[in-house]
Scaffold this active site. Structure first.
Site, PDB file in Angstrom:
ATOM      1  N   SER A 139       0.817  -1.218   0.000  1.00  0.00           N
ATOM      2  CA  SER A 139       0.000   0.000   0.000  1.00  0.00           C
ATOM      3  C   SER A 139       0.850   1.265   0.000  1.00  0.00           C
ATOM      4  O   SER A 139       0.351   2.346  -0.349  1.00  0.00           O
ATOM      5  CB  SER A 139      -0.949   0.013   1.199  1.00  0.00           C
ATOM      6  OG  SER A 139      -0.236   0.121   2.418  1.00  0.00           O
ATOM      7  N   LYS A 176       0.240   4.266   6.976  1.00  0.00           N
ATOM      8  CA  LYS A 176      -0.421   5.120   5.999  1.00  0.00           C
ATOM      9  C   LYS A 176       0.034   6.566   6.186  1.00  0.00           C
ATOM     10  O   LYS A 176       0.649   6.920   7.185  1.00  0.00           O
ATOM     11  CB  LYS A 176      -1.948   5.057   6.143  1.00  0.00           C
ATOM     12  CG  LYS A 176      -2.569   3.695   5.843  1.00  0.00           C
ATOM     13  CD  LYS A 176      -2.512   3.358   4.380  1.00  0.00           C
ATOM     14  CE  LYS A 176      -3.256   2.066   4.066  1.00  0.00           C
ATOM     15  NZ  LYS A 176      -2.562   0.879   4.621  1.00  0.00           N
TER      16      LYS A 176
END
Length: 225
Positions: A139, A176
Site C-alpha cells: 500500500s 499510511k
C-alpha cells in the site's frame, strides 16, 4: 558530495532537505517545480539527476518520492550485523526490536511481538527510532516502502498532516499517510490500487503508534531514510 553544486542545484538540494526535515519525506518533482518556479517537473528531474551524478542524493526509480540522502543509507547489509533472537528482558545493548505480527489489543512492543533485534542504534535515525516494524503489503510502494521492508518508527502520538504513521484502527495496525481536519482523519495509501481510509474520531477509535523515520530495504539490505 563529490563535486560542488551550482546555485540552482543548491536551491533544489536545500528544498529537499527542508522538506524531509519538516515533513519526514522527500518532495515530488512537481512540488520541487512549484516551490522553485520551474516550468515543469521535467526541469526538476534534470536537476535531481545532476545532484545524483555529483553524489548529493540517490534516486530510487519508479517512485514519486524516491529521493534519498547519502547520509541516510550507509549500511549495505543489515543481516551481516547478526540480528539476535528476541529475549524477554535484554540486559545489554541488542539494538532495535523488530516487530512482526501484532496481535489485536496488545501493546506493539509486547514481548510476543518481537521477532529479533537488529544492532542499529536508535540515534541512527532522526528523530530516534524506537522499533522496526515489518511491512506487510504494497500500500505504500510509491514512496519506496515495500513488502518485507523494516519501517523504523519513532514512538509518538503527536503527528503532523502529511507524515507517514503507524496507526491502530480497531484491531488493525497499518502504515499510511496521515491527514486530519477537525474530527475527520484520512489515512491514505501511496498506491492508487488502495482507497483512503476515512475515520470520524467522534465515532471511531484511532491510536497513533508512531511516525516512520526510515526504511531498511527488505529487512536485510540498504538502510534508507
Amino acid at each position: 558530495m563529490s563535486r560542488p553544486l551550482t546555485a540552482r542545484q543548491q536551491h533544489v538540494y536545500d528544498f529537499i532537505v527542508k522538506t524531509m526535515n519538516e515533513l519526514g519525506y522527500p518532495p515530488t518533482r512537481a512540488e520541487i517545480a512549484k516551490a522553485l518556479g520551474f516550468r515543469s517537473p521535467n526541469a526538476s528531474e534534470e536537476h535531481l539527476r545532476a545532484l545524483e551524478r555529483k553524489g548529493a542524493i540517490r534516486i530510487i526509480r519508479n517512485t514519486s518520492r524516491g529521493i534519498r540522502l547519502p547520509a541516510q543509507e550507509p549500511l549495505e547489509n543489515v543481516d551481516s550485523l547478526s540480528c539476535e533472537p528476541a529475549l524477554p528482558e535484554p540486559t545489554a545493548f541488542q539494538g532495535l526490536p523488530v516487530i512482526g505480527e501484532v496481535a489485536a489489543g496488545n501493546p506493539i512492543l509486547a514481548t510476543e511481538h518481537i521477532d529479533r533485534y537488529c544492532p542499529l542504534p536508535a540515534e541512527y535515525f532522526t528523530p530516534k527510532a524506537d522499533y522496526l516494524l515489518r511491512v506487510r503489503g504494497l500500500s505504500m510502494k510509491d514512496v519506496g516502502i515495500l513488502e518485507g521492508d523494516l519501517l523504523a518508527v519513532h514512538r509518538t502520538e503527536r503527528v503532523r498532516n502529511g507524515q507517514i504513521v503507524v496507526a491502530r484502527l480497531e484491531e488493525e495496525v497499518t502504515v499510511k499517510r496521515f491527514h486530519r481536519q477537525g474530527h475527520q482523519v484520512t489515512l491514505s495509501a501511496e498506491n492508487s490500487d488502495f482507497s483512503p481510509i476515512a475515520i470520524d474520531l467522534r465515532h471511531q477509535a484511532l491510536e497513533i503508534e508512531g511516525v516512520g523515520v526510515g526504511v531498511i530495504r527488505g529487512g536485510n539490505g540498504q538502510a534508507l531514510g
